[in-house]
Design an enzyme around this catalytic site. Structure first.
Site, PDB file in Angstrom:
ATOM      1  N   THR A  19       8.739  -4.918 -12.849  1.00  0.00           N
ATOM      2  CA  THR A  19       7.470  -5.657 -12.873  1.00  0.00           C
ATOM      3  C   THR A  19       6.851  -5.644 -14.262  1.00  0.00           C
ATOM      4  O   THR A  19       6.307  -6.657 -14.722  1.00  0.00           O
ATOM      5  CB  THR A  19       6.481  -5.058 -11.856  1.00  0.00           C
ATOM      6  OG1 THR A  19       7.098  -5.042 -10.564  1.00  0.00           O
ATOM      7  CG2 THR A  19       5.200  -5.878 -11.794  1.00  0.00           C
ATOM      8  N   LYS A  42       8.880 -13.739  -7.004  1.00  0.00           N
ATOM      9  CA  LYS A  42       9.352 -12.538  -6.301  1.00  0.00           C
ATOM     10  C   LYS A  42       9.838 -13.004  -4.938  1.00  0.00           C
ATOM     11  O   LYS A  42       9.039 -13.246  -4.020  1.00  0.00           O
ATOM     12  CB  LYS A  42       8.207 -11.537  -6.153  1.00  0.00           C
ATOM     13  CG  LYS A  42       8.582 -10.258  -5.404  1.00  0.00           C
ATOM     14  CD  LYS A  42       9.316  -9.287  -6.317  1.00  0.00           C
ATOM     15  CE  LYS A  42       9.533  -7.955  -5.584  1.00  0.00           C
ATOM     16  NZ  LYS A  42      10.137  -6.947  -6.473  1.00  0.00           N
ATOM     17  N   CYS A 173      10.600   2.526 -20.986  1.00  0.00           N
ATOM     18  CA  CYS A 173      10.039   3.877 -20.997  1.00  0.00           C
ATOM     19  C   CYS A 173       9.021   4.021 -19.872  1.00  0.00           C
ATOM     20  O   CYS A 173       7.930   3.450 -19.944  1.00  0.00           O
ATOM     21  CB  CYS A 173       9.391   4.176 -22.339  1.00  0.00           C
ATOM     22  SG  CYS A 173      10.560   4.228 -23.725  1.00  0.00           S
ATOM     23  N   PRO A 204       8.311  -0.059 -24.753  1.00  0.00           N
ATOM     24  CA  PRO A 204       7.686   1.264 -24.873  1.00  0.00           C
ATOM     25  C   PRO A 204       6.809   1.576 -23.669  1.00  0.00           C
ATOM     26  O   PRO A 204       6.488   0.694 -22.871  1.00  0.00           O
ATOM     27  CB  PRO A 204       6.846   1.126 -26.146  1.00  0.00           C
ATOM     28  CG  PRO A 204       6.491  -0.327 -26.194  1.00  0.00           C
ATOM     29  CD  PRO A 204       7.695  -1.057 -25.659  1.00  0.00           C
ATOM     30  N   TYR A 205       6.415   2.822 -23.555  1.00  0.00           N
ATOM     31  CA  TYR A 205       5.512   3.209 -22.473  1.00  0.00           C
ATOM     32  C   TYR A 205       4.173   2.513 -22.665  1.00  0.00           C
ATOM     33  O   TYR A 205       3.576   2.549 -23.739  1.00  0.00           O
ATOM     34  CB  TYR A 205       5.309   4.724 -22.479  1.00  0.00           C
ATOM     35  CG  TYR A 205       4.257   5.179 -21.497  1.00  0.00           C
ATOM     36  CD1 TYR A 205       4.489   5.100 -20.124  1.00  0.00           C
ATOM     37  CD2 TYR A 205       3.037   5.676 -21.940  1.00  0.00           C
ATOM     38  CE1 TYR A 205       3.531   5.518 -19.215  1.00  0.00           C
ATOM     39  CE2 TYR A 205       2.066   6.095 -21.042  1.00  0.00           C
ATOM     40  CZ  TYR A 205       2.319   6.016 -19.677  1.00  0.00           C
ATOM     41  OH  TYR A 205       1.354   6.418 -18.778  1.00  0.00           O
ATOM     42  N   LEU A 206       3.724   1.855 -21.611  1.00  0.00           N
ATOM     43  CA  LEU A 206       2.438   1.166 -21.627  1.00  0.00           C
ATOM     44  C   LEU A 206       1.572   1.780 -20.536  1.00  0.00           C
ATOM     45  O   LEU A 206       1.872   1.654 -19.349  1.00  0.00           O
ATOM     46  CB  LEU A 206       2.627  -0.339 -21.371  1.00  0.00           C
ATOM     47  CG  LEU A 206       3.493  -1.093 -22.385  1.00  0.00           C
ATOM     48  CD1 LEU A 206       3.753  -2.512 -21.910  1.00  0.00           C
ATOM     49  CD2 LEU A 206       2.823  -1.107 -23.751  1.00  0.00           C
TER      50      LEU A 206
END
Length: 238
Positions: A19, A42, A173, A204-206
């Site tokens: 997602t 979806k 991530c 990246p980690y958000l």
């Protein structure tokens, strides 16, 4: 009439960031290609609140809820089991009809999968079977965590068995990751060697789903490999 392209954003498993990756691609298109009409799709959803609600909450969509998600179930289970609890049969006809409608009305359809490629969508079909039957190219989201490389190898073995068109791998991530951790848990060279598939970028980690951050994250991907002829280095940035 030529149908617009579709790409299936699938993953090694559930809860791996499909997602987030789909949202990042859509946010990028909104920011950098506003003339490109992009649809979110979806096909099936399990759970009272899910991705359809997330997309409508995050973006100002022209699509109705049913155009984003034509078939849904209340229980957070595999679709055939969730359908059985509601005494329903899974009919893929409305899913196919909705996809055809979106392809006719939009320039690009970003289709988010359910679980991994081996996840069941009916009693007979998996996600991989649907992608094969409908000839939809895939990109595989690989979470940056221990064990992810083995899952990636297994999913892509299934993809090749089904003769799917594979655009690439996207590492995601799930938690704050250092470069060392990324290379230890989802090593690019090892992934590419074992799967014979390019890693086309890392999300990246958000911490929060904010459109500018999502668009920036997608900008680091090799978009021409992901969506050849649609997004890439030649795209005019607005």
């Amino acid at each position: 009439m030529t149908s617009s392209p579709v790409v299936l954003i699938t993953g090694t498993d559930t809860e791996v960031g499909k997602t987030w990756v789909t949202s990042a691609l859509f946010a990028y298109c909104q920011a950098h290609a506003p003339k490109l009409k992009v649809a979110l799709f979806k096909p099936l959803q399990s759970g009272a609140v899910g991705d359809q609600e997330h997309y409508h909450r995050l973006f100002d969509l022209e699509q109705s809820p049913l155009e984003v998600n034509p078939v849904s179930f209340q229980a957070p289970l595999a679709p055939p089991l969730a359908a059985a609890r509601e005494n329903r049969e899974i009919d893929l006809a409305p899913v196919w009809q909705t996809l055809q409608h979106l392809q006719a009305d939009y320039d690009l359809v970003l289709m988010e999968g359910i679980g991994g490629l081996g996840s069941p969508i009916t009693w007979e079909w998996t996600v991989a079977d649907l992608a094969q039957a409908w000839r939809i190219p895939i990109v595989l989201v690989v979470p940056v965590k221990l064990g992810a490389m083995g899952q990636a190898v297994a999913n892509l073995a299934l993809a090749r068995e089904k003769k799917l068109m594979i655009r690439g791998l996207i590492r995601n991530c799930l938690t704050p990751c250092t470069e060392v951790e990324i290379e230890q848990w989802a090593n690019q060279t090892l992934l590419e060697t074992l799967t014979h598939t390019p890693v086309i970028g890392t999300i990246p980690y958000l911490e929060k789903a904010e459109i500018p951050n999502l668009a920036k994250a997608a900008a680091s991907l090799q978009l021409e490999a992901l969506l050849p002829g649609i997004l890439g280095t030649g795209l005019e940035v607005h």
